[in-house]
Design a protein around this motif. Sequence first.
Motif, PDB file in Angstrom:
ATOM      1  N   GLU A   1       0.800  -1.271  -0.085  1.00 54.62           N
ATOM      2  CA  GLU A   1       0.006  -0.010   0.120  1.00 54.62           C
ATOM      3  C   GLU A   1       0.971   1.346  -0.188  1.00 54.62           C
ATOM      4  O   GLU A   1       0.342   2.431  -0.420  1.00 54.62           O
ATOM      5  CB  GLU A   1      -0.923  -0.049   1.154  1.00 54.62           C
ATOM      6  N   TYR A   2       2.196   1.041   0.347  1.00 60.59           N
ATOM      7  CA  TYR A   2       2.745   2.261   0.649  1.00 60.59           C
ATOM      8  C   TYR A   2       4.082   2.325  -0.193  1.00 60.59           C
ATOM      9  O   TYR A   2       5.260   2.706   0.325  1.00 60.59           O
ATOM     10  CB  TYR A   2       3.202   2.696   2.244  1.00 60.59           C
ATOM     11  N   TRP A   3       4.162   1.596  -1.707  1.00 63.58           N
ATOM     12  CA  TRP A   3       5.421   1.354  -2.114  1.00 63.58           C
ATOM     13  C   TRP A   3       5.935   2.742  -2.693  1.00 63.58           C
ATOM     14  O   TRP A   3       7.095   2.971  -3.050  1.00 63.58           O
ATOM     15  CB  TRP A   3       5.052   0.585  -3.160  1.00 63.58           C
ATOM     16  N   TYR A   4       4.770   3.704  -2.945  1.00 59.51           N
ATOM     17  CA  TYR A   4       5.053   4.975  -3.449  1.00 59.51           C
ATOM     18  C   TYR A   4       5.811   6.077  -2.618  1.00 59.51           C
ATOM     19  O   TYR A   4       5.996   7.069  -2.931  1.00 59.51           O
ATOM     20  CB  TYR A   4       3.856   5.824  -4.038  1.00 59.51           C
ATOM     21  N   ARG A   5       5.766   5.707  -1.179  1.00 61.01           N
ATOM     22  CA  ARG A   5       6.399   6.400  -0.157  1.00 61.01           C
ATOM     23  C   ARG A   5       8.022   6.322  -0.346  1.00 61.01           C
ATOM     24  O   ARG A   5       8.539   5.398  -0.437  1.00 61.01           O
ATOM     25  CB  ARG A   5       6.235   6.236   1.457  1.00 61.01           C
ATOM     26  N   VAL A   6       8.584   7.369  -0.208  1.00 59.10           N
ATOM     27  CA  VAL A   6      10.177   7.733  -0.286  1.00 59.10           C
ATOM     28  C   VAL A   6      10.594   8.320   0.977  1.00 59.10           C
ATOM     29  O   VAL A   6      10.137   9.421   1.406  1.00 59.10           O
ATOM     30  CB  VAL A   6      10.677   8.330  -1.546  1.00 59.10           C
ATOM     31  N   PRO A   7      11.453   7.575   1.740  1.00 56.26           N
ATOM     32  CA  PRO A   7      11.962   8.242   2.950  1.00 56.26           C
ATOM     33  C   PRO A   7      12.712   9.575   2.729  1.00 56.26           C
ATOM     34  O   PRO A   7      13.483   9.938   1.840  1.00 56.26           O
ATOM     35  CB  PRO A   7      13.178   7.408   3.735  1.00 56.26           C
TER      36      PRO A   7
END
Length: 710
Positions: free
Chosen positions: A214-220
């Motif tokens: 669900e959060y693959w599109y988040r980048v630290p």
Amino acid sequence: MLLKFMFHIIILMITGPIYQLASAQYSNTTQSECESICGTVTIPYPFGTKDPKCYADKWFEIECRNTSQGPTPYLKSINLEVTSFDQMNSKVHIMNPVFRWNCPNSKDSHPVVDMKGSPFVYSKEDNKFTAIGCNKILFLQSNGSEVSGCVSLCDSYDDDEVNNNVAFGADGCVGRFCCETSLPSFLSEFNVTVEDLREKNSSNECSHALIGTEYWYRVPFGSSYEYRSFRDLAIDFVPAVLEWVILQESSLKFPIVGANCINVTSSQNRPSGWRCQCNSGYHGNPYISGSCIALRGSSDIRTRAKWAIIGVSSSLGSIILLLGIWWLYKVVRKRMIQKRKEKFFKQNGGLLLQQRMTSTEGNVDKVILFNLNDLEKATDHFNTNRIIGKGGQGTVYKGMLVDGKIIAVKKFKVEGKVEEFVNEFVILSQINHRNVVKLLGCCLEAEIPLLVYEFIPNGNLSEYLHGQNKDIALTWDMRLRIANEIAGALFYLHSVASQPIYHRDIKSTNILLDEKYRAKVADFGTSRIISSEATHLTTVVQGTFGYLDPEYFHASQFTEKSDVYSFGVVLVELLTGEKAISSVRSQEIKSLVSYFNVSMEENRLFDIVDKRVIKEGEKEQIIAVANLANKCLELNGKSRPTMKEVTLELEGIRKLDKKFTAEQNHEEIEVGGIEDYQPWVGYSASNSLPPLSSGTFSLDSEVIPIVTLK
């Protein structure tokens, strides 16, 4: 100072053994004499490297490869990179390939992902199918059949416009140019195909499709996150989650000391094998005998008390001090539990729920606030064997309360987002209708919010129409009654409830059947309450492919007639026994609506109607139901009937059924002599609603106007 010194000594005596146990727990995750680290990733058993004794079988072999990022673990059997392991929940985090078509500055990518015969499947709970493009239909295929899909819409295509509008936020795919949907259960292999939505050929436009978390599109980014934009999608892999079982032919021996191991039976797409968890109150690696160690609970309290008594038994003063510390511990623990409950109450939307409920009228007094311990006992601590359903919003468990009452418990998957939970609670607490699933209560003191419903024993309508459940065949009379019950429930939601309610996800899988096979409309997570003056709801397009109103597709405006369209699809399913989307039909008419419309236009209605319906139903009845479905599926929403008109029409058709039965019993069948009801003449798409005359009938203890078709 002396008391303070003694306090620290006793605390060390109590907690020292606990720290030793914790240390033992985390050190005992791999087999002895086996390499347990590749790069920065720890490899727990049943996974392992090199020596076969270090892993359960060939499927769990890890190959540590030297890459530009340093040593990196790969699942050798399926050639996918591993980022982390979760042996306590039988999951492994991997990097999954991305599909691309016609994208500038990057090659087309059509990877082959096939895990058939392996112990691995994609986690339905943790992954989503996401597609990006312009006016594209992207199908997720498995075993040669479409199992899911979604539609990506936009008015025009321009590289700069796409770059500026396609983005991912905390809620996932937002705005235009992208869509996402849930995965089918036990997906072990897949492929993706793409089709143009509109007649204009736009096949040269860039499109992407992938299965990821669900959060693959988040980048630290520092202490927070940034979200990927369209420009970033030159990536080849995204994070995804696999679930596993230990296959029956594995060398691993069961039972495992200290673990609770379940024999998972096989199904059409699910491998047969074992899945283990540490017993309640224990932590460790459940696939290594003796690794599960108790860290909390009553047994640990007795252990700490024993160590404390041994340490201070030499003096009465020490015993008194220990009792004081024990009392302090109880007080502090009670306050911590209370603060934790308050935290979860706020986290799960308790304040928002209170605010919403004070501004609406509902059955709040009848809704029970359940205790978490009671629900854990009822569901055997949410045992996987108790799962009766999974969806994009969460997992549903079957449970039994101490008084013997059977319930269904929905465990939401929110991770800080509680709007769907609050929305469903508020809506269902205001509904009291025999054909809508009944909300019994909720629990807000758990980390994840819980809703409790009445248990509906006979599954959903889709299982009976499409062959998954062959225990009982739906007769024509049952189908008419179920259609009438669904229509009555939607009429209640649209026109009788204190405030109009749009369901927004009417489909055969959301129609449950009780012990008497009566229909119960369920799943109100995406439903909305609107004001009496409002005519539509403007929102990002949500719903199930095959049931969505075409007007809603293009305008993003959901009206009560959008629910009517979805009901029309269900009505056609009841007539034909066909699925809303099927790969069996030709390329042009995969959609059941298209298939039905073509058959109606070509005067071939009885070629597609279910054989049982033809055998049991009267021709006039079948034509009347088909004409009603045809009106519900009008492209122009204003031309569709209201759910009130649909309900009354179905009531008239059922009365026609009773009249035919009575005439047959007296051997006086006169098809042309029916005076109180006439079905719509013909069944072409051009027919319009007949004139209406007045009367009344009773629906759920409330007298409402009735009209009879003439």
